[in-house]
Design a protein around this motif. Structure first.
Motif, PDB file in Angstrom:
ATOM      1  N   GLU A  21     -55.342  58.800  -6.718  1.00  0.00           N
ATOM      2  CA  GLU A  21     -56.149  58.476  -7.822  1.00  0.00           C
ATOM      3  C   GLU A  21     -55.772  59.419  -8.903  1.00  0.00           C
ATOM      4  OE1 GLU A  21     -60.778  57.765  -9.378  1.00  0.00           O
ATOM      5  OE2 GLU A  21     -60.308  58.126  -7.291  1.00  0.00           O
ATOM      6  N   ALA A  22     -55.917  60.950  -8.486  1.00  0.00           N
ATOM      7  CA  ALA A  22     -55.291  61.804  -9.462  1.00  0.00           C
ATOM      8  C   ALA A  22     -54.103  61.491 -10.067  1.00  0.00           C
ATOM      9  CB  ALA A  22     -55.635  63.216  -8.906  1.00  0.00           C
ATOM     10  N   LEU A  23     -52.937  61.342  -9.184  1.00  0.00           N
ATOM     11  CA  LEU A  23     -51.647  61.095  -9.341  1.00  0.00           C
ATOM     12  C   LEU A  23     -51.466  59.987 -10.512  1.00  0.00           C
ATOM     13  CD1 LEU A  23     -49.391  61.601  -6.098  1.00  0.00           C
ATOM     14  CD2 LEU A  23     -49.468  63.111  -8.472  1.00  0.00           C
ATOM     15  N   GLU A  24     -52.403  58.855 -10.191  1.00  0.00           N
ATOM     16  CA  GLU A  24     -52.282  57.737 -10.970  1.00  0.00           C
ATOM     17  C   GLU A  24     -52.784  57.983 -12.374  1.00  0.00           C
ATOM     18  OE1 GLU A  24     -54.683  54.758  -9.196  1.00  0.00           O
ATOM     19  OE2 GLU A  24     -53.257  54.466  -7.460  1.00  0.00           O
ATOM     20  N   GLN A  25     -53.760  59.009 -12.708  1.00  0.00           N
ATOM     21  CA  GLN A  25     -54.362  59.331 -13.932  1.00  0.00           C
ATOM     22  C   GLN A  25     -53.360  60.415 -14.473  1.00  0.00           C
ATOM     23  OE1 GLN A  25     -58.567  59.644 -13.932  1.00  0.00           O
ATOM     24  NE2 GLN A  25     -58.822  58.353 -12.145  1.00  0.00           N
ATOM     25  N   LYS A  26     -52.463  60.997 -13.733  1.00  0.00           N
ATOM     26  CA  LYS A  26     -51.918  62.185 -14.465  1.00  0.00           C
ATOM     27  C   LYS A  26     -52.416  63.225 -14.850  1.00  0.00           C
ATOM     28  CE  LYS A  26     -48.014  59.093 -16.098  1.00  0.00           C
ATOM     29  NZ  LYS A  26     -47.476  58.663 -17.240  1.00  0.00           N
ATOM     30  N   VAL A  55     -62.169  63.720 -10.609  1.00  0.00           N
ATOM     31  CA  VAL A  55     -61.590  63.116  -9.456  1.00  0.00           C
ATOM     32  C   VAL A  55     -60.968  64.318  -8.539  1.00  0.00           C
ATOM     33  CG1 VAL A  55     -59.520  61.962  -8.789  1.00  0.00           C
ATOM     34  CG2 VAL A  55     -60.915  61.238 -10.911  1.00  0.00           C
ATOM     35  N   LEU A  56     -60.686  65.531  -9.149  1.00  0.00           N
ATOM     36  CA  LEU A  56     -60.269  66.604  -8.436  1.00  0.00           C
ATOM     37  C   LEU A  56     -61.303  67.609  -7.907  1.00  0.00           C
ATOM     38  CD1 LEU A  56     -57.110  67.479 -10.446  1.00  0.00           C
ATOM     39  CD2 LEU A  56     -57.063  66.380  -8.170  1.00  0.00           C
ATOM     40  N   ARG A  57     -62.315  67.325  -8.099  1.00  0.00           N
ATOM     41  CA  ARG A  57     -63.544  68.205  -7.628  1.00  0.00           C
ATOM     42  C   ARG A  57     -63.787  68.374  -6.242  1.00  0.00           C
ATOM     43  NH1 ARG A  57     -69.164  67.520 -10.072  1.00  0.00           N
ATOM     44  NH2 ARG A  57     -69.214  69.778  -9.355  1.00  0.00           N
ATOM     45  N   ARG A  58     -63.798  67.059  -5.555  1.00  0.00           N
ATOM     46  CA  ARG A  58     -63.944  67.044  -4.054  1.00  0.00           C
ATOM     47  C   ARG A  58     -62.624  67.718  -3.419  1.00  0.00           C
ATOM     48  NH1 ARG A  58     -67.705  64.586  -1.096  1.00  0.00           N
ATOM     49  NH2 ARG A  58     -68.517  63.641  -2.810  1.00  0.00           N
TER      50      ARG A  58
END
Length: 210
Positions: A21-26, A55-58
């Motif tokens: 998900e983080a990659l998709e949102q760059k 998205v990167l917290r967890r």
């Protein structure tokens, strides 16, 4: 390892660790985390609020928890609670494959211009050096050796002792999800700095991809 510090260590999280998900949102950037280690070794992680990198917290806490190498320090013969601060630096363009799955911690401090040997400075030596070493399941470097060099031993010879003393990692994970030993390499490119006096404190260290 020091406790919580005004300048917490940076943990590099490269492309291999990125959530889809983080990659998709760059998404990329820094996620500060705090680890609290209880007297019994229980780890609790908290993350500073950051809506832009939510998205990167967890995943930031998860990558540290999965490689839990932190033990409570001992005082007067008894374990005591401790707190550590880190910054998880997410960068999808970074490839840390040279560390065999281990995650570098505080890499910018492993070797700096202050480590430039005096004799090498007298002769304005420069050059590239490649080091190879083992990385233990506890995240420390061992058995460092120079595998390639384009400079003299006066410059290259002191690099392995620095890596053995300073390099730290979150260890690689095996197929069973447990920390495991691996191997790593590091390429250094020393360049001469023309600054003199106090200005030399700001000379850049060798380019090591940090």
């Amino acid at each position: 390892m020091a406790a919580a510090d005004p300048e917490p260590l940076i943990i590099d999280a490269g492309s291999a660790l990125y959530p889809a998900e983080a990659l998709e949102q760059k998404l990329h950037g820094d996620v500060p985390i705090t680890l609290k280690i209880s007297e019994t070794g229980e780890l609790r992680c908290s993350v500073a609020p950051n809506e832009a990198l939510a998205v990167l917290r967890r995943p930031s806490c998860a990558l540290v928890a999965a490689r839990n190498i932190f033990e409570p320090p001992v005082k007067d013969g008894k374990p005591i609670a401790q707190e550590y601060s880190f910054i998880i630096r997410w960068n999808p363009a970074r490839d840390d494959g040279q560390f065999g799955g281990a995650i570098p911690m505080g890499r910018a401090h492993w070797i700096t211009f202050a480590d430039y040997p005096a004799i090498a400075g007298h002769h304005m030596m420069t050059g590239k050096i490649e080091l190879s070493f083992d990385i233990t399941a506890f995240g420390r470097a061992q058995n460092c050796r120079i595998t390639r060099t384009g400079t003299t031993n006066a410059l290259a010879g002191g690099m392995c002792p620095l890596i053995l003393k300073r390099a730290m990692f979150l260890p690689a994970l095996g197929a069973d999800g447990r920390p495991q030993a691996t191997k790593g390499t590091l390429k250094l490119d020393w360049k001469w700095c023309e600054a003199t006096g106090e200005a030399r404190r700001h000379c850049p260290g060798p380019d090591a991809g940090a």
